[in-house]
Design a protein around this motif. Structure first.
Motif, mmCIF file in Angstrom:
data_model
loop_
_atom_site.group_PDB
_atom_site.id
_atom_site.type_symbol
_atom_site.label_atom_id
_atom_site.label_comp_id
_atom_site.label_asym_id
_atom_site.label_seq_id
_atom_site.Cartn_x
_atom_site.Cartn_y
_atom_site.Cartn_z
ATOM 1 N N ILE A 75 3.964 3.014 -9.846
ATOM 2 C CA ILE A 75 2.679 2.553 -9.732
ATOM 3 C C ILE A 75 2.192 2.048 -10.856
ATOM 4 N N ARG A 76 2.647 2.168 -11.903
ATOM 5 C CA ARG A 76 2.182 1.744 -13.412
ATOM 6 C C ARG A 76 2.585 0.661 -13.950
ATOM 7 N N ALA A 77 1.734 -0.183 -14.551
ATOM 8 C CA ALA A 77 2.084 -1.155 -15.592
ATOM 9 C C ALA A 77 1.326 -1.083 -16.881
ATOM 10 N N ARG A 78 2.277 -1.313 -18.089
ATOM 11 C CA ARG A 78 1.398 -1.213 -19.360
ATOM 12 C C ARG A 78 0.806 -2.518 -19.573
ATOM 13 N N THR A 79 -0.307 -2.213 -20.175
ATOM 14 C CA THR A 79 -1.256 -3.576 -20.360
ATOM 15 C C THR A 79 -0.215 -4.248 -21.499
ATOM 16 N N GLY A 80 0.417 -3.868 -22.604
ATOM 17 C CA GLY A 80 1.069 -4.689 -23.546
ATOM 18 C C GLY A 80 2.255 -5.361 -22.437
ATOM 19 N N TRP B 101 -0.724 -22.609 -11.259
ATOM 20 C CA TRP B 101 -1.139 -21.457 -11.552
ATOM 21 C C TRP B 101 -0.023 -20.176 -11.151
ATOM 22 N N THR B 102 -0.562 -19.049 -11.670
ATOM 23 C CA THR B 102 0.244 -17.915 -11.661
ATOM 24 C C THR B 102 -0.503 -16.758 -11.370
ATOM 25 N N ALA B 103 -0.171 -15.876 -10.621
ATOM 26 C CA ALA B 103 -1.131 -14.600 -10.367
ATOM 27 C C ALA B 103 -0.160 -13.351 -10.542
ATOM 28 N N VAL B 104 -0.543 -12.793 -11.718
ATOM 29 C CA VAL B 104 0.577 -11.470 -11.988
ATOM 30 C C VAL B 104 -0.117 -10.368 -11.199
ATOM 31 N N ARG B 105 1.093 -9.785 -10.579
ATOM 32 C CA ARG B 105 0.376 -8.609 -9.928
ATOM 33 C C ARG B 105 1.081 -7.392 -10.302
ATOM 34 N N PRO B 106 0.175 -6.562 -11.303
ATOM 35 C CA PRO B 106 0.737 -5.434 -11.996
ATOM 36 C C PRO B 106 0.309 -4.147 -11.013
ATOM 37 N N GLY B 107 1.047 -3.034 -11.381
ATOM 38 C CA GLY B 107 0.609 -1.803 -10.801
ATOM 39 C C GLY B 107 -0.482 -1.464 -11.588
ATOM 40 N N TRP B 108 -0.988 -0.236 -11.156
ATOM 41 C CA TRP B 108 -2.128 0.411 -11.668
ATOM 42 C C TRP B 108 -2.006 0.443 -13.293
ATOM 43 N N PRO C 82 6.356 8.486 -17.450
ATOM 44 C CA PRO C 82 6.230 9.846 -17.220
ATOM 45 C C PRO C 82 5.511 10.523 -15.906
ATOM 46 N N ASP C 83 6.015 11.551 -15.357
ATOM 47 C CA ASP C 83 5.390 11.969 -13.994
ATOM 48 C C ASP C 83 3.849 11.899 -14.407
ATOM 49 N N PHE C 84 3.365 12.606 -15.274
ATOM 50 C CA PHE C 84 1.891 12.748 -15.404
ATOM 51 C C PHE C 84 1.074 11.544 -15.363
ATOM 52 N N GLU C 85 1.715 10.559 -15.834
ATOM 53 C CA GLU C 85 1.055 9.145 -15.720
ATOM 54 C C GLU C 85 0.858 8.606 -14.387
ATOM 55 N N GLU C 86 1.954 8.844 -13.579
ATOM 56 C CA GLU C 86 2.138 8.158 -12.337
ATOM 57 C C GLU C 86 1.510 9.151 -11.348
ATOM 58 N N SER C 87 1.019 10.159 -11.579
ATOM 59 C CA SER C 87 0.368 11.189 -10.662
ATOM 60 C C SER C 87 -1.039 10.746 -10.230
ATOM 61 N N SER C 88 -1.424 11.361 -8.823
ATOM 62 C CA SER C 88 -2.654 10.920 -8.508
ATOM 63 C C SER C 88 -3.673 11.381 -9.351
ATOM 64 N N THR C 89 -3.376 12.799 -9.725
ATOM 65 C CA THR C 89 -4.372 13.269 -10.811
ATOM 66 C C THR C 89 -4.880 12.642 -11.937
ATOM 67 N N ARG C 90 -3.902 11.867 -12.611
ATOM 68 C CA ARG C 90 -4.068 10.927 -13.436
ATOM 69 C C ARG C 90 -4.990 9.728 -13.011
ATOM 70 N N VAL C 91 -4.676 9.191 -12.125
ATOM 71 C CA VAL C 91 -5.417 8.132 -11.752
ATOM 72 C C VAL C 91 -6.714 8.407 -11.437
ATOM 73 N N ARG D 289 0.704 -1.038 0.107
ATOM 74 C CA ARG D 289 0.146 -0.086 -0.027
ATOM 75 C C ARG D 289 0.863 1.276 0.045
ATOM 76 N N ASP D 290 2.130 1.057 0.055
ATOM 77 C CA ASP D 290 3.115 2.202 0.185
ATOM 78 C C ASP D 290 3.940 2.471 -1.239
ATOM 79 N N ARG D 291 2.932 2.633 -2.060
ATOM 80 C CA ARG D 291 3.661 3.019 -3.658
ATOM 81 C C ARG D 291 2.964 4.074 -4.247
ATOM 82 N N GLY D 292 3.599 4.945 -4.655
ATOM 83 C CA GLY D 292 3.229 6.063 -5.394
ATOM 84 C C GLY D 292 2.999 7.390 -4.591
ATOM 85 N N PRO D 293 2.262 8.542 -5.184
ATOM 86 C CA PRO D 293 2.137 9.777 -4.579
ATOM 87 C C PRO D 293 1.346 9.530 -3.160
ATOM 88 N N LEU D 294 1.229 10.451 -2.203
ATOM 89 C CA LEU D 294 0.574 10.291 -0.880
ATOM 90 C C LEU D 294 -1.008 10.176 -1.474
#
Length: 230
Positions: free
Chosen positions: A183-188, A154-161, A215-224, A118-123
């Motif tokens: 905090i990010r993971a690309r779908t590809g 089995w495998t459970a892949v754990r991506p970021g947002w 890029p910073d904007f993609e990882e920002s709380s605003t973007r999410v 739970r301690d990933r990404g901006p506040l």
């Protein structure tokens, strides 16, 4: 080696990417979703089999396949997050039961990094976005528990947002949580890892994390937050 792979949730963003990459790798692909609203978007050569994982008979969907990839997921809008359908636990349990009945052993699913960290990404992401995902993350934990006692490979892949994007080949992948700034993971990239697991037996019995520095904007709380309100 060519494998016969069925993809559940095939019409979602990640599911479509799994189907596309699987064909590029030379695999035989069966695509399944509750309904195909845009069947024309499926690439030529894909076998489309509509199925409701919460109600339908899933044995014919997995019959004759070598591996299953589950891209089941729910929208990130606030209403759905408050009362998500039981896709992860009940849907996965029904897929597992069908696989057991048909003798299909290999399954790879999408979980999330935030079931464990739970301690990933901006506040704001840590204090507002992740708590809003509580019910979905609880379901994902239940899904992983179902897999652990299934007797399947089995495998459970754990991506970021998830961030929609082409595979890059330079994503961070590991058994331990990815660096705190990510905090990010690309779908590809996620699709590529799911295929590595299903087709090449990577990470059997594991929960690999995957993320990428964006890029910073993609990882920002605003973007999410904007994505959740879209």
């Amino acid at each position: 080696m060519s494998r016969r792979i069925v993809v559940f949730g095939a019409e979602g963003v990640t599911g479509r990417e799994v189907v596309r990459q699987a064909l590029e790798r030379g695999h035989a692909v069966r695509a399944s979703d509750r309904s195909f609203k845009e069947p024309g978007r499926l690439p030529e050569g894909v076998e489309a089999v509509p199925a409701d994982v919460l109600a339908g008979d899933l044995r014919p969907v997995v019959r004759g396949m070598d591996a299953v990839i589950s891209c089941l997921g729910v929208p990130n809008d606030p209403r759905t997050l408050l009362d998500p359908p039981p896709l992860y636990v009940d849907g996965t349990a029904r897929i597992v039961q069908a696989m057991q009945a048909e003798g299909v052993q290999r399954i790879a699913v999408i979980s999330a990094a935030f079931v464990a960290v739970r301690d990933r990404g901006p506040l704001l992401f840590r204090t507002a976005v992740i708590p809003s995902l509580t019910r979905v993350l609880d379901q994902m934990r239940g899904m992983e528990a179902v897999l652990r006692v299934s007797g399947l490979d089995w495998t459970a892949v754990r991506p970021g947002w998830l961030l929609e994007g082409e595979p890059t080949g330079d994503a961070w992948i590991g058994a331990e949580p990815f660096p705190e700034a990510l905090i990010r993971a690309r779908t590809g990239d996620v699709a590529a890892l799911l295929l590595d697991c299903a087709a090449d037996n990577a990470w059997v019995g594991g929960t690999p994390f995957i993320a990428r520095d964006e890029p910073d904007f993609e990882e920002s709380s605003t973007r999410v937050v904007l994505e959740m309100l879209a």
